[in-house]
Design a protein around this motif. Structure first.
Motif, PDB file in Angstrom:
ATOM      1  N   VAL A 176       0.844  -1.203   0.000  1.00  0.00           N
ATOM      2  CA  VAL A 176       0.000   0.000   0.000  1.00  0.00           C
ATOM      3  C   VAL A 176       0.878   1.252   0.000  1.00  0.00           C
ATOM      4  O   VAL A 176       0.640   2.185  -0.778  1.00  0.00           O
ATOM      5  CB  VAL A 176      -0.963   0.004   1.207  1.00  0.00           C
ATOM      6  CG1 VAL A 176      -1.720   1.320   1.299  1.00  0.00           C
ATOM      7  CG2 VAL A 176      -1.941  -1.159   1.111  1.00  0.00           C
ATOM      8  N   THR A 177       1.892   1.273   0.848  1.00  0.00           N
ATOM      9  CA  THR A 177       2.789   2.422   0.902  1.00  0.00           C
ATOM     10  C   THR A 177       3.540   2.586  -0.420  1.00  0.00           C
ATOM     11  O   THR A 177       3.682   3.707  -0.927  1.00  0.00           O
ATOM     12  CB  THR A 177       3.785   2.272   2.069  1.00  0.00           C
ATOM     13  OG1 THR A 177       3.048   2.029   3.266  1.00  0.00           O
ATOM     14  CG2 THR A 177       4.635   3.508   2.233  1.00  0.00           C
ATOM     15  N   ASN A 178       3.992   1.473  -0.974  1.00  0.00           N
ATOM     16  CA  ASN A 178       4.669   1.524  -2.273  1.00  0.00           C
ATOM     17  C   ASN A 178       3.748   2.126  -3.334  1.00  0.00           C
ATOM     18  O   ASN A 178       4.183   2.942  -4.156  1.00  0.00           O
ATOM     19  CB  ASN A 178       5.097   0.130  -2.714  1.00  0.00           C
ATOM     20  CG  ASN A 178       6.144  -0.489  -1.812  1.00  0.00           C
ATOM     21  OD1 ASN A 178       6.714   0.164  -0.958  1.00  0.00           O
ATOM     22  ND2 ASN A 178       6.384  -1.772  -2.002  1.00  0.00           N
ATOM     23  N   THR A 179       2.486   1.717  -3.308  1.00  0.00           N
ATOM     24  CA  THR A 179       1.511   2.235  -4.276  1.00  0.00           C
ATOM     25  C   THR A 179       1.311   3.726  -4.077  1.00  0.00           C
ATOM     26  O   THR A 179       1.269   4.492  -5.045  1.00  0.00           O
ATOM     27  CB  THR A 179       0.170   1.487  -4.140  1.00  0.00           C
ATOM     28  OG1 THR A 179       0.388   0.094  -4.408  1.00  0.00           O
ATOM     29  CG2 THR A 179      -0.869   2.033  -5.097  1.00  0.00           C
ATOM     30  N   ALA A 180       1.197   4.152  -2.824  1.00  0.00           N
ATOM     31  CA  ALA A 180       1.014   5.578  -2.539  1.00  0.00           C
ATOM     32  C   ALA A 180       2.172   6.396  -3.090  1.00  0.00           C
ATOM     33  O   ALA A 180       1.969   7.439  -3.715  1.00  0.00           O
ATOM     34  CB  ALA A 180       0.880   5.797  -1.036  1.00  0.00           C
TER      35      ALA A 180
END
Length: 194
Positions: free
Chosen positions: A107-111
């Motif tokens: 999720v953080t990578n996507t953000a």
């Protein structure tokens, strides 16, 4: 007569999730997906849609499994503050653990990679973060009601701070070679719960 699929879509989606999680969206080509999943391009399109749709489905799967883990942790009966502390410490440990650092949090990578220009991906990130914030807020409100948390502490504001901290730990942990940086940040933040 329709042909039956000669692969397990569930296993293929999990394999796509792992590849996207490790390499990111932009660095993963359709050729990479074909090779990694071991299925043809036409089968990928027919089953999952294009690369972007497959990425979003992988992100949805990741969110479902990780949100359930967090829900189980933060919904335990009894004292809530020790559980919140354990969750933050788990995030810090995972962020700095060898073998996990290269992947970080999907999720953080996507953000970081897509959030600024991909509305569908950003929407899923926001849903995930709102869910995490709600779970943290619930646990902290319970801690507040049970007298574990000082009366002058705002459970909602603390939940938001912890969410931002936990996501930041993932970014720093992925890029820093110093696990102490992540551990110290987590411990300093947890002092705000005293």
């Amino acid at each position: 007569m329709a042909r039956t699929k000669e692969f397990d879509p569930d296993a293929a989606l999990q394999a796509a999730l792992e590849l996207f999680w490790r390499r990111g969206y932009e660095a993963t080509s359709m050729a990479d997906l074909v090779e990694h999943l071991g299925i043809g391009r036409a089968s990928i399109y027919a089953t999952f849609g294009n690369k972007h749709e497959l990425y979003l489905k992988a992100l949805d799967r990741y969110n479902e499994s990780h949100d359930l883990t967090l829900l189980r942790e933060l919904s335990q009966p009894g004292p809530a503050l020790p559980v919140v502390r354990a969750v933050v410490r788990r995030f810090a440990a995972e962020a700095s653990r060898e073998g996990r650092r290269d992947k970080g949090c999907f999720v953080t990578n996507t953000a970081v990679e897509l959030g600024a220009f991909d509305a569908a991906a950003a929407g899923r990130v926001e849903v995930s973060w709102s869910h995490v914030e709600t779970l943290l807020h619930s646990a902290l409100a319970r801690a507040h009601a049970q007298g574990e948390l000082s009366a002058d502490r705002d459970p909602r504001a603390l939940a938001r701070m912890l969410l931002a901290l936990m996501q930041g730990l993932r970014v720093v942990g992925k890029t820093s070679g110093d696990p102490g940086r992540v551990q110290d940040a987590a411990e300093q933040a947890l002092r705000l719960l005293d």
